[in-house]
Design an enzyme around this catalytic site. Structure first.
Site: not given
Length: 490
Positions: A162, A252, A286, A464
Site C-alpha cells: 500500500k 482488496e 485471501c 494493487e
C-alpha cells in the site's frame, strides 16, 4: 522471547504516546503468550497524524522524482539487510513459520517497493495538440494524504504494497495495521525514516478497526483509503469514505476461489497446486483455491495424492527450518474455523483428514488447527459458499466443462481462479470465462510486483501492484494553452 516494551504510535518521524489512554495486547498464537501491550490511536491521534502527514507531504512532493526514488531504494536496502530480524518478529506476531516469513513476506514487500521506486521517474503526463495555436497538456499530481488499512495475514507485505505506490506518486500515507498483528508496520516506519523519508510521510496508527479505522475513513483530510480485509468491513469502509468526502477507495476483500482440475491434467501437478492453494500460510490467504473441482472419474486418485501430500506437512516449532505449517493467527479466528469445520460435518461433507485441533506437546497452548480436507461436498454447503480463511479444502466433482465453469462462477466472490490442464487452448478458453480478477494456469499464488491484483464482484474494487496502481494514487490535471489572441463574444 520476553515481553516487549509497550508499543506507541509512530507520528512525524518518531514514537509518541496515544492520547486515547487505551491499549490492547498482541499475542503469539503459537503458544498464547503476550508479546506486547500496544497503545490504541484515538480521534485526536488521527487528527495529529493527518496534520503531520499534510506537512510532510508538501516536502515530499516538492522533491524531484530521482530524489524520491533514491530514498525508497535506500529503504529497500535496509529491508533486505534486516530481513531475518523482521521475519522473526513477523513469525512471533502472526504464528507463520519462519521458513515462510524469511523467504516471502519481507522479500516480496521489498520487491514491490523497489519496483515502484524505479517507476517514479516514468510517471508523466501527456501533450494533446488541438490546432496550430493551442494545445493541452496533462499533469499527474499526488492526491495528498491517503490512508492504508491492513489485514492481519501479511502485515508488513501489505504495508509495503500500500505504501510503495502511494509514496512513489508523491503522497503521504497514514497506515493502520490490524490490531491482531501490529508490530512490523511500526518497524517499517522506522526504516522509512532511516532511509530519509521526510517526517510525517509515513505515520503508523495501531488501534481497533472499528474506531481508529473509522476515524481515518471519515476524516476530511484523507483523500483515498486502501483497505484489505473482509467484505463486510470493506463495505463499511467504502460507505464511510463516500459519506465523509467522496474519497477514492481501493478494496482488496475476500474470496472463495475455484481451482479446476481437468481430466487431461497431471494429477501430481494438480495435487501439488491444490496443496499450495489451501495450506500455504495455514490457509490464511485471501486468494486460496478452496473449492477444488475434479472430474468425477479422477476423484479417488486425486484424493489419494492429496492424502500423501498432507503427510508431508510439518507443524511444530515455528522457528524450525523444517516447519511449513503454523497456527492460526488468533484464538478467536481458530474458534471460527472450527465452527466451519463442525458445520461441514453437520451438512454431510466427509472428512478425508484433519477436522479438529492439533493436539500434543507444543500444540495445546496455541491456536492450532489440523490441515483439513473435506470431500463429497456440494455447492450449497456452508464450507463451499463462505470464506473460512483457514486450512480447509473442499473437493467437488463435475462431469463437463460447461458445468464446472458455471459452478465456479456461482459465487458472490471473484478474487482468484485457476485451472490445471495440458491443453493450452482449453486453458485460455476457460480462463476467459471465469469471473475473477487474478487467474493462474498450471500454477497458483504468485503475485509479482508487475502483476495487477484485485477482485471482481464482492472481492474488491481497484488493483494493487502494477503500473495502473501507481496511476491510481494520482489525479490528472488538464491545462489548455492558447497562443493566439483570445476571442470573446462579449
Amino acid at each position: 522471547m520476553s515481553r516487549m516494551a509497550e508499543q506507541q504510535l509512530y507520528i512525524h518521524g518518531g514514537y509518541t504516546s496515544a492520547t486515547s489512554g487505551r491499549t490492547f495486547e498482541t499475542i503469539n498464537p503459537a503458544n498464547g503468550n503476550v508479546l506486547a501491550t500496544v497503545q490504541a490511536a484515538g480521534r485526536e491521534d488521527v487528527d495529529r497524524a493527518v496534520k503531520s502527514a499534510q506537512q510532510g507531504q508538501k516536502i515530499w512532493a516538492s522533491m524531484t522524482a530521482m530524489e524520491r526514488s533514491r530514498i525508497l531504494r535506500r529503504a529497500v536496502d535496509i529491508l533486505r539487510e534486516r530481513n531475518d530480524e523482521l521475519a522473526k518478529l513477523e513469525t512471533l506476531d502472526t504464528g507463520k513459520a519462519y521458513s515462510e516469513t524469511s523467504t516471502v513476506d519481507i522479500v516480496t514487500g521489498a520487491d514491490v517497493l523497489e519496483y515502484y521506486a524505479g517507476l517514479i521517474p516514468a510517471l508523466e503526463g501527456s501533450q494533446i495538440p488541438l490546432r496550430e495555436t493551442s494545445f493541452v497538456y496533462t499533469r499527474r499530481e499526488p492526491l495528498g494524504v491517503v490512508a492504508g488499512i491492513g489485514a492481519w495475514n501479511y502485515p508488513i507485505q501489505i504495508a509495503l504494497w500500500k505504501s510503495a505506490p502511494a509514496l512513489a506518486a508523491g503522497n503521504a500515507m497514514i497506515f493502520k495495521p490490524s490490531e491482531v498483528t501490529p508490530l512490523t508496520a511500526l518497524k517499517l516506519a522506522e526504516i522509512y525514516s532511516e532511509a530519509g523519508l521526510p517526517d510525517g510521510v509515513f505515520n503508523v496508527l495501531p488501534g481497533v478497526g472499528a474506531e481508529t479505522g473509522q476515524y481515518l475513513t471519515e476524516h476530511p483530510g484523507i483523500a483515498k483509503v486502501s483497505f484489505t480485509g473482509g467484505v463486510a468491513s470493506g463495505k463499511k469502509v467504502m460507505a464511510n469514505s463516500a459519506a465523509s468526502s467522496l474519497k477514492e477507495v481501493t478494496m482488496e476483500l475476500g474470496g472463495k476461489s475455484p481451482l479446476i482440475v481437468f481430466d487431461d491434467a497431471d494429477l501430481d501437478l494438480a495435487a501439488d497446486i491444490a496443496m499450495m492453494a489451501n495450506f500455504f500460510s495455514s490457509g490464511q490467504v485471501c486468494t486460496n483455491g478452496t473449492r477444488v473441482f475434479v472430474p468425477a472419474k479422477c476423484k479417488a486418485a486425486f484424493e489419494q495424492k492429496i492424502l500423501a501430500r498432507v503427510e508431508r506437512i510439518r507443524a511444530g516449532d515455528v522457528f524450525d527450518p523444517q516447519t511449513n505449517f503454523g497456527p492460526l493467527v488468533s484464538f478467536p479466528h481458530r474458534d471460527n474455523v472450527l465452527r466451519y469445520i463442525a458445520k461441514g460435518k453437520e451438512e454431510g461433507a466427509r472428512v478425508l483428514c484433519g477436522g479438529d485441533v492439533l493436539k500434543g506437546d507444543g500444540f495445546d497452548n496455541g491456536a492450532w488447527v489440523a490441515p483439513t480436507v473435506f470431500t463429497d461436498c456440494s455447492d450449497d454447503m456452508t464450507i463451499v459458499r463462505e470464506e473460512i480463511f483457514g486450512p480447509v479444502m473442499s473437493i467437488l466433482t463435475y462431469e463437463s466443462e460447461d458445468e464446472v465453469i458455471r459452478r465456479a462462477n456461482d459465487t458472490d466472490y471473484g478474487l482468484a481462479a485457476g485451472i490445471v490442464t495440458a491443453d493450452l487452448n482449453r486453458a485460455h478458453r476457460v480462463i476467459h470465462q471465469l469471473e475473477a480478477g487474478i487467474c493462474w494456469i498450471n500454477t497458483w499464488g504468485e503475485s509479482p510486483a508487475e502483476m495487477p491484483v484485485g477482485g471482481y464482484k464482492h472481492s474488491g474494487i481497484g488493483r494493487e501492484n502494477g503500473v495502473m496502481t501507481l496511476q491510481s494514487y494520482t489525479q490528472v490535471k488538464s491545462i489548455q494553452v492558447e497562443m493566439a489572441k483570445f476571442q470573446s463574444i462579449f
